[in-house]
Design a protein around this motif. Sequence first.
Motif: not given
Length: 540
Positions: A419-420, A433-436, A441-445, A496-498
Amino acid sequence: MQISGRIIDIENQKIFKGEIVVEGGVITAINEKDDVDGQYLLPGFIDAHVHVESSMVVPSEFARMAVVHGTVATISDPHEIGNVLGVEGVNYMIDNGKQVPFKFYFGAPSCVPATPFETAGAEIDVAGVEELLKKEEVRYLAEMMNWPGVLNDDPTVKAKISLAQKYGKVVDGHAPGLKGDMAKQYISAGISTDHECFTAEEAADKLKYGMKVIIREGSAAKNFEALIELMNDHWEHMMFCSDDKHPDNLEEGHINLLVKRALAKGINLFKVLKAACINPIEHYGMKVGKLKIGDPADFIVVNNPNDFKVLKTFINGELVAEDGVTKILRVENKVINNFNTKLKKTSDFALEAKGNDVRVIEALDGQLITNELSHKLKTNNGHAVSDINDDILKITVVNRYENADPAIAFIKNFGLKKGAIASSVGHDSHNIIAVGVDDDSIAIAVNMIIEAKGGVSAVGGDKSMIVKLPVAGIMSPEDGYEVAKQYKAIDKMAKELGCKLNSPFMTLSFMALLVIPSLKLSDKGLFEGNRFEFTDVFKA
């Protein structure tokens, strides 16, 4: 109103049994009295440097939450909303804060935009700074992050500092790592404080040259342990601040937690309280009571000086919190914003591989500074991709003020396995700003945030979540406790995504903060903070 207890007289360093008499919001008498109960009375706590915006709630909601912990006033830097909406944004904060019984004192942002290397939503020029400094609610020129401009006599920087001096208002500093002759020169230009010290050596150096040091312990940057021992000798020149406090952390506590920790370290009670309650009033000229006759009745009631459980908080004689419950009523909070980019495609986040090795931002838990690492590139069909096994993930910054190609780089220590996560709280300009781990997943977030015109989001498999922040794309107008609940849920999802970071979204927000070394990412590209210039993602 009369209230009795053991009165903590900070300035005279004594505790005595007595009664406080309040009339018209002012302390009219303080009488010694033998027959009193066991509670203790003392001035309220003050956060000496905070970006209210980072709590993700508007000032009126910040106040409702802070008073529960004994905070009666803040020195608030509206730099974040200034970067989005300029002077209009600062005026929004002032006007919103006036709706509740809490003592907000704001600064005139000195560095909007923070650098020319990113896209901001607004500019506060010299004329804008002067417009703000004329206001009673604006007590200082906010953190002068452009320390090279100070040292090199930049004419715009000098003009802003001169205006603060003209209106009799102090200038806050921001110069992480600056020591020796450069620190002396920076301070001699009229800079009075710094909350960015991350070693005792640095703080001692700045204290030596006459600067006041503010011990910061926020949601991301934590410098308490490194600096607190200096309070034994320098308590008269030190204060406490949170700088950035996310809503879940604000619900848990505020300056009261730093007071308790300092006392647990064995620091003298009166020294700690001088820093927490008195020094900000004197430094910034705040109209906040110090528990003296004739002062505004701003004080708190605690159970004892050992664990400082706040029982009641009074501001101008009004009971604003009792037994952990706020008494400040919610008000109507209008929404203003500046959000103009369009939805993004997955392909927008593809990065063509142009070398074998890449520069990697190393995020450090609990710090704003980062390191630069090198990593052998992982590719797929000629494109650079995340390497989950080595925790090298794709990071992107998307311009939210206009349509432009996203900037893309790589980062370590976020630990996501799928995910992201994304946020429009991205210091200083508050682009997205996003990390994925993958482009989908990055585009969705990112698109969840664009559709909401602000927020923090998380995506993983078939699950997604967002906390909407429609006020300037960085704050919610809703109930602060509800925002804290939502934030806890999305923070849990990120982990939970890590993600292993203590505060994933707070750390994420600082990965675009170019004025803090060493490697960061703006919407215009990868930036090397020590040299203050762009650098390539791919190593030659």
